[in-house]
Design a protein around this motif. Structure first.
Motif, mmCIF file in Angstrom:
data_model
loop_
_atom_site.group_PDB
_atom_site.id
_atom_site.type_symbol
_atom_site.label_atom_id
_atom_site.label_comp_id
_atom_site.label_asym_id
_atom_site.label_seq_id
_atom_site.Cartn_x
_atom_site.Cartn_y
_atom_site.Cartn_z
ATOM 1 N N ARG A 95 0.721 -1.265 -0.110
ATOM 2 C CA ARG A 95 0.091 -0.136 -0.011
ATOM 3 C C ARG A 95 0.796 1.292 -0.036
ATOM 4 O O ARG A 95 1.868 1.398 0.580
ATOM 5 C CB ARG A 95 -0.863 -0.134 1.290
ATOM 6 C CG ARG A 95 -1.702 1.259 1.440
ATOM 7 C CD ARG A 95 -2.597 1.275 2.578
ATOM 8 N NE ARG A 95 -3.483 2.254 2.653
ATOM 9 C CZ ARG A 95 -4.716 2.177 2.493
ATOM 10 N NH1 ARG A 95 -5.419 0.905 2.244
ATOM 11 N NH2 ARG A 95 -5.671 3.111 2.441
ATOM 12 N N LEU A 96 0.750 2.109 -0.742
ATOM 13 C CA LEU A 96 1.638 3.421 -1.100
ATOM 14 C C LEU A 96 0.798 4.610 -1.590
ATOM 15 O O LEU A 96 0.333 4.131 -3.076
ATOM 16 C CB LEU A 96 2.841 3.038 -1.750
ATOM 17 C CG LEU A 96 3.884 4.272 -1.659
ATOM 18 C CD1 LEU A 96 5.223 3.777 -1.799
ATOM 19 C CD2 LEU A 96 3.634 5.383 -2.636
ATOM 20 N N ASP A 97 0.230 5.530 -1.162
ATOM 21 C CA ASP A 97 -0.114 6.707 -1.913
ATOM 22 C C ASP A 97 0.819 7.766 -2.132
ATOM 23 O O ASP A 97 1.209 8.139 -0.729
ATOM 24 C CB ASP A 97 -1.598 6.973 -1.191
ATOM 25 C CG ASP A 97 -2.077 8.223 -2.109
ATOM 26 O OD1 ASP A 97 -1.688 9.123 -2.713
ATOM 27 O OD2 ASP A 97 -3.693 8.373 -1.679
ATOM 28 N N VAL A 98 1.162 8.292 -3.054
ATOM 29 C CA VAL A 98 2.405 9.057 -3.246
ATOM 30 C C VAL A 98 1.865 10.353 -2.546
ATOM 31 O O VAL A 98 2.818 11.459 -2.274
ATOM 32 C CB VAL A 98 2.787 9.351 -4.476
ATOM 33 C CG1 VAL A 98 3.336 8.118 -5.119
ATOM 34 C CG2 VAL A 98 1.792 9.827 -5.443
ATOM 35 N N LEU A 99 0.664 10.705 -2.050
ATOM 36 C CA LEU A 99 0.507 11.950 -1.354
ATOM 37 C C LEU A 99 0.726 12.132 0.085
ATOM 38 O O LEU A 99 0.956 12.946 0.690
ATOM 39 C CB LEU A 99 -1.043 12.181 -1.665
ATOM 40 C CG LEU A 99 -1.568 12.398 -2.830
ATOM 41 C CD1 LEU A 99 -3.155 12.777 -2.852
ATOM 42 C CD2 LEU A 99 -0.828 13.580 -3.597
ATOM 43 N N TYR A 100 1.186 10.625 0.676
ATOM 44 C CA TYR A 100 1.137 10.534 2.147
ATOM 45 C C TYR A 100 2.756 10.097 2.469
ATOM 46 O O TYR A 100 2.958 8.695 2.118
ATOM 47 C CB TYR A 100 0.328 9.666 2.411
ATOM 48 C CG TYR A 100 -1.259 10.004 2.279
ATOM 49 C CD1 TYR A 100 -1.702 11.225 2.521
ATOM 50 C CD2 TYR A 100 -2.091 9.063 1.930
ATOM 51 C CE1 TYR A 100 -2.952 11.608 2.137
ATOM 52 C CE2 TYR A 100 -3.446 9.416 1.514
ATOM 53 C CZ TYR A 100 -3.971 10.733 1.707
ATOM 54 O OH TYR A 100 -5.029 11.185 1.345
#
Length: 329
Positions: A95-100
């Protein structure tokens, strides 16, 4: 003995290619796909498009792949894992959101632990498109575009670089676009974000020369990926917010927002991971700063060559010259 330079290595590669003309066809076919065995590769934006295709391509070429995507669990993650299990691929979904920042930190540290150290390759792929005239792009749209397409790449590079620098090697691929070098009216801030990616990536490439880390900018043309459907979602949300005073100047452009499907594109999405895999497999010091990828349309190549010449003419003999020449010569 003359010093080994990028140019001499490239010359050696060309000579090797010439000798290969005598290799039997079966041997050529066996050598066609790069062997990425032993490489650890983390990719962002793997729920669809170049990221999804790349995760499978690199894993099938022997790499240990960390395919990241936001909002897991989700069907795309389950599908990737099912394919990996069925084919015996070394592929994990994180899981990886580049915003966080916290999700980036968690995913990168886990990938480094599972790899036993620094990652070999980062592929910055996650991105969005919001089109339409510049005037109708409100701050919500503009900030989301830059936060994802530019700041996301920056966050990821900062996360992987300390370990890469400590080891003294690594590769970063930043997915740009034709529209990172040429401009189409009505593309919103997409070109602006990709121009920023181009500049940031080139600067990073120079600065990482002393650390043995290489940066390559991939410049795709149009491909039949999910970006069109995702873009329509962002575009329709923006259309609902446009005030009449801004909308009145661009009726035709605004009418098209949220309606493009990308239909009719017959290009192979695997062109992008194939190009990246070929570059990963190249000897250090020979890898290009930029690679334009499309079977028919690469209008940016002339701009890339002028940029190369300008950088070398301007800074090639300056204090920064060794870095500039290491990237370009």
């Amino acid at each position: 003995m003359p010093p080994i330079t990028r140019r001499s290595l490239l010359a050696g590669t060309a000579a090797g290619a010439a000798l290969a003309t005598s290799v039997p066809l079966a041997a050529k076919l066996a050598q066609a796909e790069p062997d990425l065995s032993g490489k650890s590769i983390l990719i962002t934006g793997c729920s669809s498009g170049f990221g999804y295709a790349g995760a499978l391509y690199y894993a099938r070429a022997g790499a240990k792949v960390f395919a990241t995507m936001r909002n897991t669990p989700r069907p795309e993650a389950e599908e990737l894992m099912a394919i990996a299990e069925n084919e015996g691929l070394d592929l994990a979904v994180l899981r990886l959101d580049v915003l966080y920042d916290y999700e980036i930190e968690d995913a990168v540290r886990q990938a480094e632990r599972d790899s036993g150290g620094a990652l070999d390759v980062l592929v910055n792929n996650a991105g969005i498109g919001i089109t339409g005239p510049v005037e109708v792009q409100d701050m919500e749209a503009m900030q989301l575009a830059f936060d994802t397409n530019v700041f996301g790449y920056h966050r990821m590079a900062r996360a992987v670089l300390p370990a890469m620098r400590a080891r003294g090697s690594g590769q970063i691929f930043n997915i740009s676009s034709q529209l990172g070098r040429v401009i189409a009216p009505g593309a919103g801030h997409y070109s602006a974000t990709k121009f920023a990616v181009e500049a940031m990536s080139e600067q990073l490439a120079y600065e990482l020369v002393p650390h043995g880390i290489e940066v390559t900018i991939i410049e795709p043309g149009g491909y039949p990926t999910e970006i069109w459907k995702n873009r329509n979602r962002y575009n329709n949300a923006l259309k609902a917010r446009i005030s009449p005073e801004h909308a009145e100047g661009y009726p035709a452009m605004i009418a098209r927002m949220g309606t493009e499907t990308g239909d009719g594109r017959d290009t192979d999405v695997d062109d992008i991971p194939r190009a990246i895999a070929e570059i990963i497999a190249m000897p250090p010091g020979t890898r290009p700063l930029r690679r334009a990828v499309h079977p028919r349309f690469i209008p940016q190549t002339a701009i890339n060559e002028v940029s190369r010449k300008t950088q070398l003419d301007w800074l090639g003999e300056s204090a920064a010259g060794p870095w500039i020449r290491a990237v370009y010569d």
